[in-house]
Design a protein around this motif. Structure first.
Motif, PDB file in Angstrom:
ATOM      1  N   VAL A 167      -2.889  11.418  -4.687  1.00 22.35           N
ATOM      2  CA  VAL A 167      -2.633  10.035  -5.093  1.00 22.35           C
ATOM      3  C   VAL A 167      -3.770   9.114  -4.632  1.00 22.35           C
ATOM      4  CG1 VAL A 167      -1.286   9.367  -3.030  1.00 22.35           C
ATOM      5  CG2 VAL A 167      -0.863   8.231  -5.218  1.00 22.35           C
ATOM      6  N   VAL A 168      -4.074   8.134  -5.460  1.00 25.33           N
ATOM      7  CA  VAL A 168      -4.995   7.044  -5.100  1.00 25.33           C
ATOM      8  C   VAL A 168      -4.236   5.750  -5.408  1.00 25.33           C
ATOM      9  CG1 VAL A 168      -7.229   5.968  -5.503  1.00 25.33           C
ATOM     10  CG2 VAL A 168      -6.993   8.444  -5.762  1.00 25.33           C
TER      11      VAL A 168
ATOM     12  N   VAL B  75       3.615   5.784  16.381  1.00 25.31           N
ATOM     13  CA  VAL B  75       4.133   4.448  16.044  1.00 25.31           C
ATOM     14  C   VAL B  75       4.978   4.563  14.775  1.00 25.31           C
ATOM     15  CG1 VAL B  75       3.504   2.089  15.423  1.00 25.31           C
ATOM     16  CG2 VAL B  75       2.103   3.353  17.057  1.00 25.31           C
ATOM     17  N   ARG B  76       6.156   3.992  14.783  1.00 23.70           N
ATOM     18  CA  ARG B  76       7.004   4.001  13.586  1.00 23.70           C
ATOM     19  C   ARG B  76       7.095   2.581  13.066  1.00 23.70           C
ATOM     20  NH1 ARG B  76       5.567   8.232  14.160  1.00 23.70           N
ATOM     21  NH2 ARG B  76       6.724  10.147  14.542  1.00 23.70           N
TER      22      ARG B  76
ATOM     23  N   GLY C 241       5.801  14.337   6.992  1.00 26.88           N
ATOM     24  CA  GLY C 241       5.617  12.992   7.530  1.00 26.88           C
ATOM     25  C   GLY C 241       6.655  12.022   7.001  1.00 26.88           C
TER      26      GLY C 241
ATOM     27  N   LEU D 254      10.206  16.558   6.567  1.00 31.25           N
ATOM     28  CA  LEU D 254       9.631  17.189   7.752  1.00 31.25           C
ATOM     29  C   LEU D 254       9.129  16.082   8.659  1.00 31.25           C
ATOM     30  CD1 LEU D 254       8.438  19.744   9.271  1.00 31.25           C
ATOM     31  CD2 LEU D 254       6.340  19.304   7.984  1.00 31.25           C
TER      32      LEU D 254
ATOM     33  N   ALA E 177       1.784   3.669  -3.064  1.00 26.10           N
ATOM     34  CA  ALA E 177       1.304   5.049  -2.926  1.00 26.10           C
ATOM     35  C   ALA E 177       2.446   6.026  -3.195  1.00 26.10           C
ATOM     36  CB  ALA E 177       0.726   5.278  -1.528  1.00 26.10           C
TER      37      ALA E 177
ATOM     38  N   ARG F 243       4.823  -0.595  11.063  1.00 27.53           N
ATOM     39  CA  ARG F 243       3.448  -1.072  11.153  1.00 27.53           C
ATOM     40  C   ARG F 243       3.245  -2.155  12.199  1.00 27.53           C
ATOM     41  NH1 ARG F 243       1.165   2.462   7.384  1.00 27.53           N
ATOM     42  NH2 ARG F 243       1.704   3.683   9.218  1.00 27.53           N
TER      43      ARG F 243
ATOM     44  N   ALA G 105       8.933  10.419   8.319  1.00 26.01           N
ATOM     45  CA  ALA G 105       9.212   9.217   9.111  1.00 26.01           C
ATOM     46  C   ALA G 105       8.064   8.224   9.047  1.00 26.01           C
ATOM     47  CB  ALA G 105       9.478   9.590  10.570  1.00 26.01           C
TER      48      ALA G 105
ATOM     49  N   ALA H 133       5.004   5.931   6.866  1.00 21.69           N
ATOM     50  CA  ALA H 133       5.129   4.879   5.866  1.00 21.69           C
ATOM     51  C   ALA H 133       5.199   5.468   4.456  1.00 21.69           C
ATOM     52  CB  ALA H 133       3.972   3.893   6.003  1.00 21.69           C
TER      53      ALA H 133
ATOM     54  N   LEU I  98       0.832  -1.215   0.000  1.00 18.33           N
ATOM     55  CA  LEU I  98       0.000   0.000   0.000  1.00 18.33           C
ATOM     56  C   LEU I  98       0.860   1.256   0.000  1.00 18.33           C
ATOM     57  CD1 LEU I  98      -2.684   1.531   0.152  1.00 18.33           C
ATOM     58  CD2 LEU I  98      -2.594   1.289   2.635  1.00 18.33           C
ATOM     59  N   ASN I  99       1.807   1.318   0.924  1.00 21.70           N
ATOM     60  CA  ASN I  99       2.523   2.579   1.096  1.00 21.70           C
ATOM     61  C   ASN I  99       3.669   2.744   0.103  1.00 21.70           C
ATOM     62  OD1 ASN I  99       0.868   3.529   3.333  1.00 21.70           O
ATOM     63  ND2 ASN I  99       1.658   1.680   4.315  1.00 21.70           N
TER      64      ASN I  99
ATOM     65  N   ALA J  20       2.207  13.605   5.657  1.00 24.65           N
ATOM     66  CA  ALA J  20       1.613  13.807   6.984  1.00 24.65           C
ATOM     67  C   ALA J  20       0.167  14.276   6.888  1.00 24.65           C
ATOM     68  CB  ALA J  20       2.429  14.828   7.780  1.00 24.65           C
TER      69      ALA J  20
ATOM     70  N   ARG K 258      -2.220  23.332   5.251  1.00 23.19           N
ATOM     71  CA  ARG K 258      -0.947  23.782   5.871  1.00 23.19           C
ATOM     72  C   ARG K 258       0.243  23.329   5.035  1.00 23.19           C
ATOM     73  NH1 ARG K 258      -0.017  21.480  11.251  1.00 23.19           N
ATOM     74  NH2 ARG K 258      -1.589  19.938  10.693  1.00 23.19           N
TER      75      ARG K 258
HETATM   76  N1  LIG Z   1      -4.287   8.041  -1.093  1.00 27.80           N
HETATM   77  C1  LIG Z   1      -3.681   6.893  -0.944  1.00 27.80           C
HETATM   78  O1  LIG Z   1      -3.659   6.063  -1.846  1.00 27.80           O
HETATM   79  C2  LIG Z   1      -2.998   6.603   0.358  1.00 27.80           C
HETATM   80  C3  LIG Z   1      -2.205   5.455   0.498  1.00 27.80           C
HETATM   81  C4  LIG Z   1      -1.560   5.237   1.717  1.00 27.80           C
HETATM   82  C5  LIG Z   1      -1.729   6.142   2.760  1.00 27.80           C
HETATM   83  N2  LIG Z   1      -2.526   7.225   2.582  1.00 27.80           N
HETATM   84  C6  LIG Z   1      -2.711   8.229   3.652  1.00 27.80           C
HETATM   85  O2  LIG Z   1      -1.462   8.845   3.840  1.00 27.80           O
HETATM   86  C7  LIG Z   1      -1.353   9.317   5.180  1.00 27.80           C
HETATM   87  C8  LIG Z   1      -0.059   8.800   5.775  1.00 27.80           C
HETATM   88  O3  LIG Z   1      -0.135   7.387   5.915  1.00 27.80           O
HETATM   89  P1  LIG Z   1       1.061   6.612   6.612  1.00 27.80           P
HETATM   90  O4  LIG Z   1       0.699   5.205   6.618  1.00 27.80           O
HETATM   91  O5  LIG Z   1       2.349   7.066   6.028  1.00 27.80           O
HETATM   92  O6  LIG Z   1       0.923   7.208   8.104  1.00 27.80           O
HETATM   93  P2  LIG Z   1       2.046   7.223   9.227  1.00 27.80           P
HETATM   94  O7  LIG Z   1       2.973   6.077   9.051  1.00 27.80           O
HETATM   95  O8  LIG Z   1       1.326   7.407  10.515  1.00 27.80           O
HETATM   96  O9  LIG Z   1       2.878   8.536   8.881  1.00 27.80           O
HETATM   97  C9  LIG Z   1       2.453   9.838   9.126  1.00 27.80           C
HETATM   98  C10 LIG Z   1       3.651  10.560   9.738  1.00 27.80           C
HETATM   99  O10 LIG Z   1       3.422  11.975   9.749  1.00 27.80           O
HETATM  100  C11 LIG Z   1       3.869  12.442  10.997  1.00 27.80           C
HETATM  101  N3  LIG Z   1       3.295  13.750  11.234  1.00 27.80           N
HETATM  102  C12 LIG Z   1       1.996  14.076  11.395  1.00 27.80           C
HETATM  103  N4  LIG Z   1       1.876  15.396  11.597  1.00 27.80           N
HETATM  104  C13 LIG Z   1       3.130  15.907  11.571  1.00 27.80           C
HETATM  105  C14 LIG Z   1       3.660  17.201  11.723  1.00 27.80           C
HETATM  106  N5  LIG Z   1       2.871  18.270  11.948  1.00 27.80           N
HETATM  107  N6  LIG Z   1       5.000  17.372  11.644  1.00 27.80           N
HETATM  108  C15 LIG Z   1       5.811  16.313  11.421  1.00 27.80           C
HETATM  109  N7  LIG Z   1       5.363  15.050  11.255  1.00 27.80           N
HETATM  110  C16 LIG Z   1       4.037  14.860  11.340  1.00 27.80           C
HETATM  111  C17 LIG Z   1       3.456  11.382  11.962  1.00 27.80           C
HETATM  112  O11 LIG Z   1       4.104  11.502  13.193  1.00 27.80           O
HETATM  113  P3  LIG Z   1       3.302  11.127  14.572  1.00 27.80           P
HETATM  114  O12 LIG Z   1       2.962   9.662  14.478  1.00 27.80           O
HETATM  115  O13 LIG Z   1       4.300  11.448  15.630  1.00 27.80           O
HETATM  116  O14 LIG Z   1       2.082  11.996  14.574  1.00 27.80           O
HETATM  117  C18 LIG Z   1       3.896  10.145  11.184  1.00 27.80           C
HETATM  118  O15 LIG Z   1       5.276   9.888  11.329  1.00 27.80           O
HETATM  119  C19 LIG Z   1      -2.608   8.810   5.893  1.00 27.80           C
HETATM  120  O16 LIG Z   1      -3.558   9.862   5.893  1.00 27.80           O
HETATM  121  C20 LIG Z   1      -3.076   7.678   4.997  1.00 27.80           C
HETATM  122  O17 LIG Z   1      -4.444   7.410   5.113  1.00 27.80           O
HETATM  123  C21 LIG Z   1      -3.156   7.472   1.407  1.00 27.80           C
END
Ligand SMILES: NC(=O)c1ccc[n+]([C@@H]2O[C@H](COP(=O)([O-])OP(=O)(O)OC[C@H]3O[C@@H](n4cnc5c(N)ncnc54)[C@H](OP(=O)(O)O)[C@@H]3O)[C@@H](O)[C@H]2O)c1
Length: 305
Positions: free
Chosen positions: A251-252, A297-298, A161, A184, A139, A300, A163, A165, A135-136, A215, A220
Motif C-alpha cells: 500500500v501507498v 507506544v499505543r 501489528g 497478531l 492506509a 499517537r 494493536a 495504528a 494517514l493510518n 507490523a 516473516r
Molecule cells: N505504505 C503506507 O502508505 C504506510 C502508511 C502508514 C504506515 N505505514 C507503515 O506501516 C507500519 C506500521 O505503522 P503504524 O503507524 O501502524 O505503527 P505502530 O502503531 O507502531 O504499529 C506497529 C505495531 O506492530 C507491533 N509489532 C511489531 N512487531 C511485532 C511482532 N513481531 N509481533 C506482534 N506485534 C508486533 C508493534 O508493537 P511494539 O510497539 O510493541 O513493537 C506495534 O503495535 C510502519 O512501518 C509505517 O511506516 C505505511
C-alpha cells in the motif's frame, strides 16, 4: 497570528530527533481549489522518525536542497480559501499530505492543501483525535482495496501489528469486506485487539488465506500466507518477492477526502478506536520522536503547533 510567517519543524541535515529544527517560513496564499489551514494537531508517525534520521534521503526518495518538512497528517481550521472552494473559514478539517520529497509538512502552524484532499471533522470529534485518522485510516482502507473482498472459500485474514495504528484500522475494517480477522499482537494488547472484534494471537502459525502486514514483518509475514494466498505490505520501498503463487502488493497511502470523511464519522461514533497516546506543544517534537522510537507506544503522540 496576523504575521507574515509561521513556525514549522524541519530537518536540514537529518540526524535523528536532535536534528529537528523549528524555523519561521513565509506564509503562502491558497491557489485555486486550495485552502490554508491553521493546524491544531499533527501526529508523530513512524515514517517521520525515518525522515528525521535521513533514511529516505539515503534511499534517494528525498532530495531537498535546503530543508525537509516533517509530518503527513493533521487536523485544524480553515483560515483562507482560494477560488473555487466552498469551505468557509472556520470549518474544522483533517487531511493527509503524501510523498516524501517536500520542504513542508504538517508539523507546522499553517499548511496550504487541496480542498479535495480534506474532510470536515464531525461535531463531537476533537481535533487531536481527528488528526490521528488520515494517514493510518486511509492506509488501512487502501490496503483493503488491494486485498479486495474475501473469497467465500478462504477468508481467514491475519493482521500483523493489530494493536498498531494501521493494523488496528485494518482489523476493524476488514470484516466489511468479508474477512474473518485474527490479530497478531503483543500479549498485553489482547483486550484491545479483541475489542476490535478480531480473534487474537501472539504467535501465528503459517497457513493464512491472506496477511495484512501492519507490523512490517516483511518476509516473516509472507511466510505465514498459504500457497496461492495474498499478502499486502506497508513498506513501498521494500516489497517482498512473491513465492509459492502468493499475490504480493504494497500500500501507498494517498489523500482521499470523501473516504477520510467516512473514517472520521466512524471515529466520532466510537465504531473505530481513538488512537491518541498524548499531546504536546510543537516545541517538544524531539521528545516525542525519542519516546516513539523506544517502541511499545499505543496511540499517537500528537503535536499541537
Ligand atoms: N505504505 C503506507 O502508505 C504506510 C502508511 C502508514 C504506515 N505505514 C507503515 O506501516 C507500519 C506500521 O505503522 P503504524 O503507524 O501502524 O505503527 P505502530 O502503531 O507502531 O504499529 C506497529 C505495531 O506492530 C507491533 N509489532 C511489531 N512487531 C511485532 C511482532 N513481531 N509481533 C506482534 N506485534 C508486533 C508493534 O508493537 P511494539 O510497539 O510493541 O513493537 C506495534 O503495535 C510502519 O512501518 C509505517 O511506516 C505505511
Amino acid at each position: 497570528m496576523g504575521s507574515s510567517t509561521f513556525r514549522t519543524a524541519v530537518v536540514r541535515v537529518p540526524g535523528g530527533p536532535d536534528s529537528i529544527e523549528i524555523i519561521d517560513v513565509p506564509l503562502v496564499e491558497p491557489g485555486p481549489g486550495e485552502v490554508r489551514v491553521q493546524i491544531a494537531a499533527a501526529p508523530v508517525n513512524p515514517v517521520d522518525l525515518g525522515v528525521a534520521r535521513g533514511l529516505f534521503h539515503t534511499m534517494g526518495l528525498i532530495d531537498q536542497p535546503e530543508r525537509t518538512g516533517l509530518g503527513w497528517d493533521f487536523a485544524g481550521t480553515v483560515v483562507a480559501t482560494g477560488p473555487g472552494v466552498d469551505l468557509a473559514a472556520g470549518t474544522r478539517v483533517a487531511g493527509l499530505v503524501s510523498g516524501f520529497d517536500r520542504d513542508f509538512g504538517t508539523y507546522a502552524e499553517q499548511l496550504v492543501a487541496s480542498a479535495a484532499d480534506l474532510a470536515v471533522v464531525p461535531d463531537g470529534l476533537d481535533l487531536v483525535t481527528a488528526s490521528t485518522v488520515p494517514l493510518n485510516g486511509l492506509a488501512a482502507v487502501q490496503l483493503l482495496d488491494l486485498l479486495g473482498d474475501a473469497p467465500a472459500d478462504g477468508n481467514r485474514l491475519l493482521v500483523t501489528g493489530a494493536a498498531g495504528a494501521v493494523g488496528g484500522y485494518v482489523a476493524a475494517l476488514a470484516p466489511d469486506r468479508g474477512w474473518q480477522v485474527t490479530g497478531l499482537a503483543r500479549a498485553e494488547d489482547e483486550q484491545f485487539v479483541r475489542g476490535l472484534g478480531a480473534e487474537f494471537t501472539t504467535d501465528a502459525e503459517p497457513g493464512w488465506d491472506a496477511v495484512a502486514d501492519g507490523a512490517a514483518l516483511q518476509e516473516r509475514g509472507l511466510a505465514l500466507v498459504r500457497d496461492g494466498g495474498a499478502f499486502v505490505g506497508v513498506q513501498p520501498s521494500a516489497k517482498p518477492a512473491s513465492e509459492r503463487g502468493i499475490t504480493v502488493a504494497v500500500v501507498v497511502a494517498h489523500p482521499d477526502g470523501p473516504r477520510l470523511g467516512g473514517l472520521l464519522a466512524r471515529t466520532a461514533s466510537g465504531e473505530l478506536p481513538a488512537r491518541v497516546h498524548a499531546s504536546m506543544p510543537l516545541d517538544d517534537v524531539a521528545h516525542a520522536h525519542r519516546a516513539m522510537a523506544k517502541g511499545g507506544v499505543r496511540g499517537r503522540y500528537v503535536l499541537k503547533p
